[in-house]
Design an enzyme around this catalytic site. Structure first.
Site, mmCIF file in Angstrom:
data_model
loop_
_atom_site.group_PDB
_atom_site.id
_atom_site.type_symbol
_atom_site.label_atom_id
_atom_site.label_comp_id
_atom_site.label_asym_id
_atom_site.label_seq_id
_atom_site.Cartn_x
_atom_site.Cartn_y
_atom_site.Cartn_z
ATOM 1 N N HIS A 62 24.106 5.026 -4.638
ATOM 2 C CA HIS A 62 24.112 5.457 -6.039
ATOM 3 C C HIS A 62 25.450 6.061 -6.490
ATOM 4 C CE1 HIS A 62 19.981 4.764 -5.185
ATOM 5 N NE2 HIS A 62 19.684 5.979 -4.760
ATOM 6 N N LYS A 109 2.953 1.767 -5.567
ATOM 7 C CA LYS A 109 2.008 2.510 -6.398
ATOM 8 C C LYS A 109 2.698 3.221 -7.575
ATOM 9 C CE LYS A 109 0.394 6.278 -4.550
ATOM 10 N NZ LYS A 109 -0.150 6.971 -3.375
ATOM 11 N N LEU A 162 6.136 3.341 -3.150
ATOM 12 C CA LEU A 162 6.963 2.695 -4.161
ATOM 13 C C LEU A 162 6.137 1.724 -5.000
ATOM 14 C CD1 LEU A 162 10.053 2.439 -5.051
ATOM 15 C CD2 LEU A 162 9.879 0.206 -3.954
ATOM 16 N N ASP A 169 19.589 -1.182 -6.092
ATOM 17 C CA ASP A 169 20.086 0.185 -6.184
ATOM 18 C C ASP A 169 19.509 0.657 -7.509
ATOM 19 O OD1 ASP A 169 21.544 2.461 -7.040
ATOM 20 O OD2 ASP A 169 23.076 1.985 -5.568
ATOM 21 N N HIS A 170 18.464 1.470 -7.454
ATOM 22 C CA HIS A 170 17.717 1.699 -8.696
ATOM 23 C C HIS A 170 18.562 2.442 -9.739
ATOM 24 C CE1 HIS A 170 16.886 5.714 -7.067
ATOM 25 N NE2 HIS A 170 16.458 6.070 -8.261
ATOM 26 N N ASP A 217 0.193 -8.986 9.620
ATOM 27 C CA ASP A 217 0.821 -8.515 10.844
ATOM 28 C C ASP A 217 2.248 -9.060 10.829
ATOM 29 O OD1 ASP A 217 1.836 -8.165 13.346
ATOM 30 O OD2 ASP A 217 0.068 -8.926 14.411
ATOM 31 N N THR A 246 0.833 -1.201 0.000
ATOM 32 C CA THR A 246 0.000 0.000 0.000
ATOM 33 C C THR A 246 0.871 1.256 0.000
ATOM 34 O OG1 THR A 246 -0.143 -0.167 2.400
ATOM 35 C CG2 THR A 246 -1.983 -1.064 1.137
ATOM 36 N N ARG A 277 -0.281 -3.938 6.192
ATOM 37 C CA ARG A 277 -1.038 -3.988 7.432
ATOM 38 C C ARG A 277 -2.522 -3.667 7.230
ATOM 39 N NH1 ARG A 277 1.693 -0.659 11.933
ATOM 40 N NH2 ARG A 277 1.447 0.839 10.257
HETATM 41 C C1 BG6 Z 1 16.652 7.669 -3.648
HETATM 42 C C2 BG6 Z 1 16.786 8.614 -2.499
HETATM 43 O O1 BG6 Z 1 17.429 6.518 -3.445
HETATM 44 O O2 BG6 Z 1 17.077 8.322 -4.844
HETATM 45 C C3 BG6 Z 1 16.008 9.882 -2.734
HETATM 46 O O3 BG6 Z 1 16.334 7.984 -1.313
HETATM 47 C C4 BG6 Z 1 16.377 10.489 -4.061
HETATM 48 O O4 BG6 Z 1 16.223 10.821 -1.707
HETATM 49 C C5 BG6 Z 1 16.323 9.463 -5.176
HETATM 50 O O5 BG6 Z 1 15.470 11.533 -4.334
HETATM 51 C C6 BG6 Z 1 16.870 10.019 -6.475
HETATM 52 O O6 BG6 Z 1 16.574 9.130 -7.507
HETATM 53 P P1 BG6 Z 1 16.400 9.627 -9.008
HETATM 54 O O7 BG6 Z 1 16.145 8.383 -9.791
HETATM 55 O O8 BG6 Z 1 15.253 10.607 -9.024
HETATM 56 O O9 BG6 Z 1 17.692 10.308 -9.358
#
Ligand code: BG6
Length: 489
Positions: free
Chosen positions: A239, A19, A17, A176-177, A84, A14, A45
């Site tokens: 990052h 969404k 992230l 790590d996106h 829970d 819910t 929850r």
């Molecule tokens: C996240 C941080 O890992 O990366 C955020 O927690 C930050 O604070 C975000 O805003 C930045 O990601 P992006 O993809 O918008 O550069």
């Protein structure tokens, strides 16, 4: 094509992230027919029925992808479990749901546990899914885990131990996106697929490398978390150091997950450690004051929601990293990241050394160094700055730019980081996830800085105005080496 079959359990279904990123990413994979044997259990929850949850999923798709094709069919794969976190009974119920969906959709027992919720529960969930038999399955079991992975080396180690009671290292996918971003993935290709760069990619030809990730947003609703994190833990530990590792690593002998990740580990191992006294020579911290961002007046950090009015938390970090190995001896890697800066941009500038002698010098112009600029976001592409003859009579040089833009050539939107990472986790490709050894080394490095910063109050805070490129000492950091930040626009 071989489509992976999978049951995804999203803990924190819910939340924001799920969404904003996860539902839309799964939808795109579905629309592209990369998956069709799948089911998702949303775990959180709140009390919700399956119908209500499916309505949330549809709304997220409409809002964030602006599409609606097949959305009913897509949403029918979604189920909900009101959970829970600390009750064993609740995991047993979840197992029951999982087993039923598994046979209904013929998912071959493949399970992804996606933890997208408050990190204090990561350890408990990992232990419970094992104890209650959810990981007892005929297919694969994988844990996808969001940041923050700990708060320091010690706490990360503790968390890792708990996770490892239920999952092997190669079953853990630490997100790590930035590693899902198209142009971050492109760093390796640019380096290792071009005769032009790799021979020059060392201290003989490169003067310095600059990595900037600036944001215009402030801390928004995340004051509570951010106060305990600051830019150092929020951006640098993960990052920024990941981008540095990709820029600095040796060529892997093969493009396998293990080879690539072990080269990154070696690069991180070469980071020059700092003594307490040296920290403030190599690193600069900042905190934003009030100012104007995108023509809007914004308040200072210290008055944001859930922020201490005397906060010592940094919202900006600039630093100089030295990589003490044969390739990089003497080449500074400068990094810089902050909130409430002038623009939203992530960019890498590789500055090559000056040529030995300038034949084209004249009083108005000096020869500018060659630069390779990797644009990570919002534009995606590469620019190479060269010198060429100025058109006209005199033999004078002028800077020219060769630019490649990812978007304009491919004519399609590059997939979002999360779409690629989610698909990779289903396919079992952990290359663009961080190995424990990378996490451990990054934390140790970052801990040596936070130990100093947390014990000394920075009296100059707030030291940069919102909507600017950061505090003055960040410029001095480069000036004292005879360099400057290349403008990022
Ligand atoms: C996240 C941080 O890992 O990366 C955020 O927690 C930050 O604070 C975000 O805003 C930045 O990601 P992006 O993809 O918008 O550069």
């Amino acid at each position: 094509e071989n489509q992976p079959s999978v049951l995804i359990m999203i803990f924190g279904a819910t939340g924001d992230l799920a969404k904003r990123k996860l539902f839309p990413s799964i939808y795109r994979l579905f629309q592209k027919e990369k998956i069709n044997k799948f089911a998702v259990v949303g775990v959180a929850r709140r009390e919700l029925s399956n119908d209500e949850f499916q309505a949330n999923v549809k709304e997220s798709i409409l809002t964030f992808t602006k599409e609606q094709e097949n959305v009913d069919e897509f949403a029918s794969h979604f189920y909900y479990h009101s959970h829970d976190v600390s009750s064993s009974e609740s995991y047993i119920q979840l197992k029951d749901i999982a087993d039923r969906l598994d046979s209904h959709y013929q998912l071959e027992g493949n399970r992804v546990f996606y933890l997208a919720m408050a990190p204090e529960f990561f350890g408990t969930i990992a232990e419970q899914v094992k104890e209650q038999g959810l990981t007892d399955t005929n297919g694969y079991k994988r844990l996808v885990i969001e940041k923050p992975f700990g708060h320091s080396f010690e706490s990360a180690l503790e968390l890792n131990k708990r996770i490892r009671t239920a999952f092997e290292e190669d079953e853990v996918y630490r997100i790590d996106h930035y590693l899902g971003k198209e142009m971050v993935q492109n760093i390796e290709v640019i380096r290792f697929a071009n005769a032009l760069f790799e021979p020059l990619w060392n201290s003989r030809y490169i003067s310095n490398i600059q990595v900037t990730s600036s944001e215009t947003l402030g801390v928004e609703e995340r004051g509570r978390y951010y106060e305990t994190s600051g830019a150092l833990r929020d951006m640098v530990q993960n990052h920024m150091l990941q981008m540095v590792a990709l820029l600095a690593m040796e060529p892997p002998i093969r493009l396998t997950t293990e080879e690539i990740r072990s080269e990154k580990v070696r690069a991180l191992r070469s980071l020059r450690p700092m003594t307490k006294e040296e920290v403030n020579q190599y690193f600069v911290r900042g905190q934003y004051g009030a100012g104007t961002v995108n023509q809007e007046n914004v308040p200072e950090y210290r008055t944001e929601h859930n922020v201490d009015p005397e906060s010592n938390t940094e919202t900006f970090v600039a630093g100089k990293l030295m990589i003490d190995n044969f390739r990089w001896a003497g080449v500074p890697f400068y990094i810089r990241t902050g909130k409430r800066m002038d623009i939203k941009s992530t960019k890498i500038v590789v500055q090559f050394k000056d040529i030995p002698m300038n034949l084209y010098y004249n009083t108005e112009e000096t020869l500018q160094p060659n630069l390779l600029v990797i644009h990570i976001q919002p534009e995606e592409g590469i620019t190479l700055l060269l010198n060429a003859k100025k058109t006209g009579g005199d033999v004078k040089s002028t800077p020219v730019q060769l630019s490649y833009s990812n978007k304009s050539t491919d004519q399609l939107n590059t997939p979002e980081a999360y779409e690629k990472l989610l698909f990779a986790s289903m396919r079992g490709d952990a290359t663009n996830f961080t190995h424990w050894d990378e996490v451990a080394l990054s934390w140790k490095f970052v801990d040596s800085i936070s130990e100093v910063w947390e014990n000394t109050k920075e009296s100059s805070f707030p030291n940069y105005e919102a909507g600017t490129s950061g505090p003055r000492p960040a410029d001095e950091l480069l000036e004292s080496d005879g360099h400057f930040w290349w403008p990022v626009e």
